[in-house]
Write a protein that holds these residues in place. Structure first.
Motif, short mmCIF file in Angstrom:
data_model
loop_
_atom_site.label_atom_id
_atom_site.label_comp_id
_atom_site.label_asym_id
_atom_site.label_seq_id
_atom_site.Cartn_x
_atom_site.Cartn_y
_atom_site.Cartn_z
N PRO A 109 -37.10 40.55 -42.58
CA PRO A 109 -35.75 41.05 -42.88
C PRO A 109 -35.08 41.78 -41.72
O PRO A 109 -33.87 41.65 -41.51
N GLU A 110 -35.86 42.54 -40.94
CA GLU A 110 -35.26 43.35 -39.87
C GLU A 110 -34.63 42.50 -38.78
O GLU A 110 -33.77 42.96 -38.04
N LEU A 111 -35.07 41.24 -38.65
CA LEU A 111 -34.57 40.39 -37.57
C LEU A 111 -33.07 40.12 -37.69
O LEU A 111 -32.41 39.77 -36.72
N LYS A 112 -32.52 40.29 -38.91
CA LYS A 112 -31.10 40.01 -39.11
C LYS A 112 -30.20 40.88 -38.26
O LYS A 112 -29.03 40.54 -38.02
N ALA A 113 -30.70 42.02 -37.81
CA ALA A 113 -29.90 42.87 -36.93
C ALA A 113 -29.63 42.19 -35.60
O ALA A 113 -28.66 42.51 -34.90
N LEU A 114 -30.48 41.24 -35.23
CA LEU A 114 -30.34 40.51 -33.97
C LEU A 114 -29.92 39.07 -34.17
O LEU A 114 -29.05 38.55 -33.46
N PHE A 115 -30.53 38.41 -35.18
CA PHE A 115 -30.41 36.96 -35.30
C PHE A 115 -30.65 36.58 -36.75
O PHE A 115 -31.66 36.97 -37.34
N SER A 116 -29.72 35.85 -37.32
CA SER A 116 -29.86 35.44 -38.72
C SER A 116 -30.25 33.97 -38.80
O SER A 116 -29.52 33.10 -38.29
N VAL A 117 -31.37 33.69 -39.45
CA VAL A 117 -31.79 32.28 -39.61
C VAL A 117 -30.85 31.54 -40.55
O VAL A 117 -30.86 30.30 -40.58
N ASP A 118 -30.03 32.28 -41.31
CA ASP A 118 -29.07 31.62 -42.20
C ASP A 118 -28.01 30.86 -41.40
O ASP A 118 -27.35 29.96 -41.93
N ASP A 119 -27.83 31.25 -40.13
CA ASP A 119 -26.84 30.58 -39.28
C ASP A 119 -27.40 29.34 -38.59
O ASP A 119 -26.67 28.64 -37.87
N VAL A 120 -28.69 29.07 -38.77
CA VAL A 120 -29.35 27.96 -38.07
C VAL A 120 -29.23 26.69 -38.92
O VAL A 120 -29.56 26.68 -40.11
N LYS A 121 -28.75 25.63 -38.28
CA LYS A 121 -28.71 24.33 -38.96
C LYS A 121 -29.99 23.58 -38.63
O LYS A 121 -30.29 23.30 -37.47
#
Length: 359
Positions: free
Chosen positions: A220-232
């Protein structure tokens, strides 16, 4: 968690497990099993991360007999999981694996519960891998054979009366230490990205079988840097297996993570550009540069402007929230605006022009 209600030796072991373990273990329930001392807590439920989900195990100490190791009760669906089973041998019984975390239990050692849970989780990983390998499914057997060499893969076999049988894989991706890439990073646990792959269980091999269910999952903490939801995710070609799919995905992810780290400096430059126009920010996020607050005056009216900067900045513009320093609602909280994004913006402007347009 009221650790002061536990006997000291249990509190020490539980605190070490929760705060020092490499696993992000959570405590769900606590209760007492003592009839003599009902106010003394000596039992609890642990939520242990496994295969991108949590497994629940009950840990039962006996506060009246502190020298005894705890019992661990596994979930009903894992009735065949017997990690420290006694096996028959001529002349008596022998513990499988000879020595384990229970065989030389020391209740005064605060690390013992952590070592026990880690050992049991390792055994559980092997148990689930065996279950998946025994499935009568040609495709799954082939998939497992092609990825067993990858380190850290976890599998979970699930079935039930109301759902079809399936095998879930948690495949760790990107051999990069993301924590070390972020200067001053506050993360306690190593940030990871996994690909969740779910295969339905069949019995016949199909040369052009349908794609499995795929999903990227990160800590969860990674969202501060990079969100996997934005990865196609790349397309799954008919007849493809995981061993073919993963290299392309990992190459793409590595590039996107490197870009996300580089964008921290772009956001930092934007925050620094606020000072000449708004004055020095009241506060700002110094690590990921995702937030900043400035003080603004319009005549006699003074208010704060909170800027929320997305990871995709400057492609995506910051959202603004205005907060009055003079007006409060009936609960005494400062009056705030809704998030504002309706203002002139272009990702091609330099930082100083962006700030001027916001003003």
């Amino acid at each position: 968690m009221a650790s002061d209600c536990f006997p000291p030796f249990i509190a020490a072991q539980l605190n070490y497990l929760v705060h020092q373990s490499t696993l992000d273990v959570k405590v769900e329930n606590v209760w007492s099993g003592s009839k003599s001392y009902p106010g003394v807590l000596d039992r609890f439920t642990l939520l242990i991360p496994y295969c991108l989900d949590y497994i629940k195990w009950d840990v039962l100490y006996n506060a009246e007999f502190p020298l005894c190791p705890p019992d661990v009760i596994f979930a009903p669906e894992d009735e065949h999981f017997h990690p420290f089973r006694l096996r028959s041998r001529e002349g008596g019984n022998e513990m499988e694996g000879a020595k384990n975390s229970l065989s030389d239990w020391n209740h005064k050692d605060p690390t013992r519960l952590c070592a026990l849970i880690q050992e049991l989780r390792d055994e559980y990983t092997n148990y689930q891998r065996r279950r998946a390998g025994e499935v009568d499914d040609d495709r799954l057997t082939f998939e497992i054979s092609t990825i067993l060499s990858r380190e850290g893969i976890e599998m979970h076999m699930s079935s039930g009366l109301d759902k079809p049988q399936e095998v879930k894989f948690a495949v760790p991706l990107v051999d990069m230490n993301i924590n070390k890439m972020v200067h001053g990073c506050p993360w306690r646990h190593l940030q990871k990205i996994h690909l969740q792959v779910v295969y339905p269980v069949g019995k016949k091999y199909v040369s052009a079988a349908s794609a499995p269910r795929l999903k990227l999952v990160s800590t969860p903490e990674l969202k501060a840097l990079f969100s996997v939801d934005d990865v196609k995710l790349p397309s799954w070609v008919d007849g493809m297996c995981m061993a073919e799919y993963l290299p392309h995905l990992e190459e793409s992810l590595q590039g996107q993570i490197m870009e996300a780290v580089a964008l921290i400096d772009i956001r930092r430059h934007f925050i620094e550009a606020l000072a000449p126009v708004f004055g020095r920010p009241v506060e700002a996020d110094p690590v990921f540069c995702r937030k900043a607050t400035v003080l603004v005056a319009s005549g006699v009216f003074t208010f704060l402007v909170h800027l929320f900067i997305p990871t995709q900045f400057p492609r995506q513009q910051p959202a603004l929230m205005l907060q009055s320093s003079q007006h409060f609602n009936s609960q005494g909280a400062p009056i705030k605006s809704s998030l504002l994004t309706d203002y002139p913006w272009s990702p091609r402007w330099d930082a100083s022009q962006m700030v001027e347009r916001i003003l």
